[in-house]
Scaffold this motif. Structure first.
Motif, PDB file in Angstrom:
ATOM      1  N   GLU A 177       0.961  -1.228  -0.083  1.00  0.00           N
ATOM      2  CA  GLU A 177      -0.020   0.022   0.095  1.00  0.00           C
ATOM      3  C   GLU A 177       0.902   1.419  -0.108  1.00  0.00           C
ATOM      4  OE1 GLU A 177      -3.610  -0.485   3.000  1.00  0.00           O
ATOM      5  OE2 GLU A 177      -2.002  -2.211   3.396  1.00  0.00           O
ATOM      6  N   LEU A 178       0.778   1.952  -1.109  1.00  0.00           N
ATOM      7  CA  LEU A 178       1.684   3.234  -1.287  1.00  0.00           C
ATOM      8  C   LEU A 178       0.905   4.389  -1.374  1.00  0.00           C
ATOM      9  CD1 LEU A 178       4.721   4.329  -1.885  1.00  0.00           C
ATOM     10  CD2 LEU A 178       4.303   3.626  -4.302  1.00  0.00           C
ATOM     11  N   SER A 179       1.362   5.352  -0.273  1.00  0.00           N
ATOM     12  CA  SER A 179       0.781   6.693  -0.355  1.00  0.00           C
ATOM     13  C   SER A 179       1.582   8.026  -0.829  1.00  0.00           C
ATOM     14  CB  SER A 179       0.324   6.795   1.092  1.00  0.00           C
ATOM     15  OG  SER A 179      -0.626   8.146   1.355  1.00  0.00           O
ATOM     16  N   LEU A 180       1.268   8.583  -1.794  1.00  0.00           N
ATOM     17  CA  LEU A 180       2.145   9.542  -2.607  1.00  0.00           C
ATOM     18  C   LEU A 180       1.602  10.821  -1.841  1.00  0.00           C
ATOM     19  CD1 LEU A 180       1.847   7.874  -5.963  1.00  0.00           C
ATOM     20  CD2 LEU A 180       3.669   7.620  -4.454  1.00  0.00           C
ATOM     21  N   LEU A 181       2.723  11.389  -1.206  1.00  0.00           N
ATOM     22  CA  LEU A 181       2.510  13.131  -0.674  1.00  0.00           C
ATOM     23  C   LEU A 181       3.192  13.948  -1.639  1.00  0.00           C
ATOM     24  CD1 LEU A 181       1.441  10.985   1.283  1.00  0.00           C
ATOM     25  CD2 LEU A 181       2.351  12.476   3.055  1.00  0.00           C
ATOM     26  N   VAL A 182       2.381  14.638  -2.218  1.00  0.00           N
ATOM     27  CA  VAL A 182       3.098  15.617  -3.320  1.00  0.00           C
ATOM     28  C   VAL A 182       3.036  17.333  -2.810  1.00  0.00           C
ATOM     29  CG1 VAL A 182       3.141  16.382  -5.712  1.00  0.00           C
ATOM     30  CG2 VAL A 182       2.557  14.060  -5.268  1.00  0.00           C
ATOM     31  N   ASP A 183       4.069  17.766  -2.587  1.00  0.00           N
ATOM     32  CA  ASP A 183       4.295  19.052  -2.194  1.00  0.00           C
ATOM     33  C   ASP A 183       3.628  20.203  -3.201  1.00  0.00           C
ATOM     34  OD1 ASP A 183       5.122  21.403  -1.002  1.00  0.00           O
ATOM     35  OD2 ASP A 183       6.895  21.170  -1.091  1.00  0.00           O
ATOM     36  N   VAL A 184       2.517  21.106  -2.845  1.00  0.00           N
ATOM     37  CA  VAL A 184       2.163  22.009  -3.581  1.00  0.00           C
ATOM     38  C   VAL A 184       2.160  23.372  -2.771  1.00  0.00           C
ATOM     39  CG1 VAL A 184       0.864  20.347  -4.753  1.00  0.00           C
ATOM     40  CG2 VAL A 184      -0.191  21.395  -2.937  1.00  0.00           C
ATOM     41  N   SER A 185       3.288  23.456  -1.906  1.00  0.00           N
ATOM     42  CA  SER A 185       3.299  24.648  -1.314  1.00  0.00           C
ATOM     43  C   SER A 185       3.604  25.788  -2.082  1.00  0.00           C
ATOM     44  CB  SER A 185       4.495  24.350  -0.382  1.00  0.00           C
ATOM     45  OG  SER A 185       5.631  24.274  -0.786  1.00  0.00           O
ATOM     46  N   GLY A 186       3.719  27.173  -1.603  1.00  0.00           N
ATOM     47  CA  GLY A 186       3.975  28.265  -2.553  1.00  0.00           C
ATOM     48  C   GLY A 186       5.143  28.432  -3.239  1.00  0.00           C
ATOM     49  N   SER A 187       6.158  27.652  -2.669  1.00  0.00           N
ATOM     50  CA  SER A 187       7.569  27.723  -3.260  1.00  0.00           C
ATOM     51  C   SER A 187       7.635  26.838  -4.539  1.00  0.00           C
ATOM     52  CB  SER A 187       8.524  27.186  -2.340  1.00  0.00           C
ATOM     53  OG  SER A 187       8.198  25.819  -2.009  1.00  0.00           O
ATOM     54  N   ILE A 188       6.381  26.312  -4.854  1.00  0.00           N
ATOM     55  CA  ILE A 188       6.468  25.202  -6.254  1.00  0.00           C
ATOM     56  C   ILE A 188       5.611  26.540  -7.211  1.00  0.00           C
ATOM     57  CG2 ILE A 188       5.527  23.351  -7.236  1.00  0.00           C
ATOM     58  CD1 ILE A 188       6.203  22.064  -4.787  1.00  0.00           C
ATOM     59  N   SER A 189       6.211  26.526  -8.299  1.00  0.00           N
ATOM     60  CA  SER A 189       5.448  27.353  -9.142  1.00  0.00           C
ATOM     61  C   SER A 189       4.491  26.586 -10.028  1.00  0.00           C
ATOM     62  CB  SER A 189       6.536  27.923 -10.252  1.00  0.00           C
ATOM     63  OG  SER A 189       7.188  27.037 -10.904  1.00  0.00           O
ATOM     64  N   THR A 190       3.703  26.998 -10.918  1.00  0.00           N
ATOM     65  CA  THR A 190       2.582  26.369 -11.686  1.00  0.00           C
ATOM     66  C   THR A 190       3.258  25.599 -12.458  1.00  0.00           C
ATOM     67  OG1 THR A 190       1.026  28.153 -11.652  1.00  0.00           O
ATOM     68  CG2 THR A 190       0.767  26.661 -13.492  1.00  0.00           C
ATOM     69  N   SER A 191       4.439  25.898 -13.253  1.00  0.00           N
ATOM     70  CA  SER A 191       5.134  24.867 -14.020  1.00  0.00           C
ATOM     71  C   SER A 191       5.810  23.806 -13.265  1.00  0.00           C
ATOM     72  CB  SER A 191       6.209  25.670 -14.966  1.00  0.00           C
ATOM     73  OG  SER A 191       7.143  26.349 -14.156  1.00  0.00           O
ATOM     74  N   GLU A 192       6.362  24.218 -12.136  1.00  0.00           N
ATOM     75  CA  GLU A 192       6.916  22.968 -11.349  1.00  0.00           C
ATOM     76  C   GLU A 192       6.052  22.106 -11.066  1.00  0.00           C
ATOM     77  OE1 GLU A 192      10.869  25.758  -9.490  1.00  0.00           O
ATOM     78  OE2 GLU A 192       8.756  25.588  -8.550  1.00  0.00           O
ATOM     79  N   PHE A 193       4.824  22.550 -10.611  1.00  0.00           N
ATOM     80  CA  PHE A 193       3.530  21.638  -9.993  1.00  0.00           C
ATOM     81  C   PHE A 193       3.365  20.836 -11.516  1.00  0.00           C
ATOM     82  CE2 PHE A 193      -1.071  20.776 -10.719  1.00  0.00           C
ATOM     83  CZ  PHE A 193      -1.135  19.826  -9.633  1.00  0.00           C
ATOM     84  N   ASN A 194       3.223  21.161 -12.367  1.00  0.00           N
ATOM     85  CA  ASN A 194       2.730  20.421 -13.581  1.00  0.00           C
ATOM     86  C   ASN A 194       4.050  19.340 -13.963  1.00  0.00           C
ATOM     87  OD1 ASN A 194       0.552  21.796 -14.278  1.00  0.00           O
ATOM     88  ND2 ASN A 194       1.546  23.270 -15.362  1.00  0.00           N
ATOM     89  N   LEU A 195       5.175  19.815 -13.526  1.00  0.00           N
ATOM     90  CA  LEU A 195       6.408  18.671 -13.998  1.00  0.00           C
ATOM     91  C   LEU A 195       6.038  17.688 -12.897  1.00  0.00           C
ATOM     92  CD1 LEU A 195       9.436  21.163 -14.354  1.00  0.00           C
ATOM     93  CD2 LEU A 195       8.402  19.682 -16.099  1.00  0.00           C
ATOM     94  N   GLN A 196       5.694  18.064 -11.703  1.00  0.00           N
ATOM     95  CA  GLN A 196       5.720  17.148 -10.671  1.00  0.00           C
ATOM     96  C   GLN A 196       4.528  16.092 -11.053  1.00  0.00           C
ATOM     97  OE1 GLN A 196       6.281  17.732  -6.221  1.00  0.00           O
ATOM     98  NE2 GLN A 196       5.556  19.786  -6.692  1.00  0.00           N
TER      99      GLN A 196
END
Length: 268
Positions: free
Chosen positions: A36-55
């Protein structure tokens, strides 16, 4: 006569207990998977829209790749995993954007990829890793799956600026999570060390580093394959020299899910 009576009474107790445990397990029937694998992805303010999309695209590409199932997931003892995806930011900013999903075929893996692709960014706040781990832990113990290994994976580009990350990690491990891994984004040594000291924990846990967001996709693929093929360390089991020992081994075989729920209840 006393010995005979005791032996018969003990057998009755063993049979009755195993029967009760079997009923409890049946009532809490779960789909068994390897991990069972839970993926926790950072979307804090230091992450730009383009960086979010890359993640996001990194995870989409990884689960779209048939190789992930054919050469990794399917090679497990059961050949299935369960996975969910959580976006996280500040203290009260966590969202399970894709719920627990069974991956038992290439098609199921690609459907999970499509579900990730359809998600949108829910937050852009501070960076509180501990709250993300606290949010993810009960979701593992209250899903419709059971496994020999439960793993939380945290990816992010910054250290936590509130709450105790190490305390949340320790609480998750105490509740029964087997391992917490990290994926650090950026080439900062201090960030890597923070994840290594405060996020990583449990048997076989590790931290990987993607030097840039552009490297995220290849690092995610490496991480997922490593998590999927990881197995918990082998531990010795005492020989069942007594009827009590036999009862213990029988209970272990039929009450994995029940014990996990009990652990969670104790934690709460």
């Amino acid at each position: 006569m006393k010995t005979s009576f005791f032996f018969q009474a003990t057998l009755t107790t063993v049979a009755g207990t195993l029967s009760a445990l079997a009923i409890s397990t049946s009532a809490n029937a779960a789909t068994f998977v390897d991990t069972e694998l839970s993926l926790l992805v950072d979307v804090s303010g230091s992450i730009s829209t383009s960086e979010f999309n890359l993640q996001k695209q990194g995870y989409v590409d990884a689960f779209n790749n048939a190789d992930l199932f054919n050469n990794f997931i399917s090679k497990g003892d059961i050949g299935k995993i369960a996975v969910n995806l959580i976006y996280w930011s500040g203290t009260t900013q966590q969202q399970q954007s894709v719920g627990w999903t069974l991956i038992d075929s290439v098609e199921a893996s690609q459907n999970f990829a499509n579900a990730i692709s359809a998600t949108t960014r829910p937050f852009s706040g501070s960076t509180v890793i501990g709250s993300a781990i606290n949010f993810a832990t009960p979701l593992i113990f209250n899903n419709d799956f059971d496994s020999t290994r439960q793993v939380i994976d945290v990816s992010g580009d910054g250290t936590s600026n509130a709450a105790s990350t190490a305390a949340a990690r320790d609480a998750a491990l105490a509740a029964g999570v087997d391992a917490i891994n990290g994926l650090v984004i950026g080439n900062s040594t201090s960030l890597f060390n923070f994840y290594d000291d405060n996020v990583k924990g449990g048997a076989g846990a590790f931290v990987l580093q993607a030097n840039t967001f552009a490297d995220f996709a290849s690092t995610v693929e490496q991480k997922l394959k490593r998590e999927i093929i990881s197995t918990p360390p082998i531990t010795s089991v005492p020989e069942p020299a007594t009827l009590i020992g036999l009862l213990g081994l029988g209970a272990f075989g039929v009450t994995t899910k029940l014990k996990r729920h009990q652990k969670q209840a104790v934690k709460c």
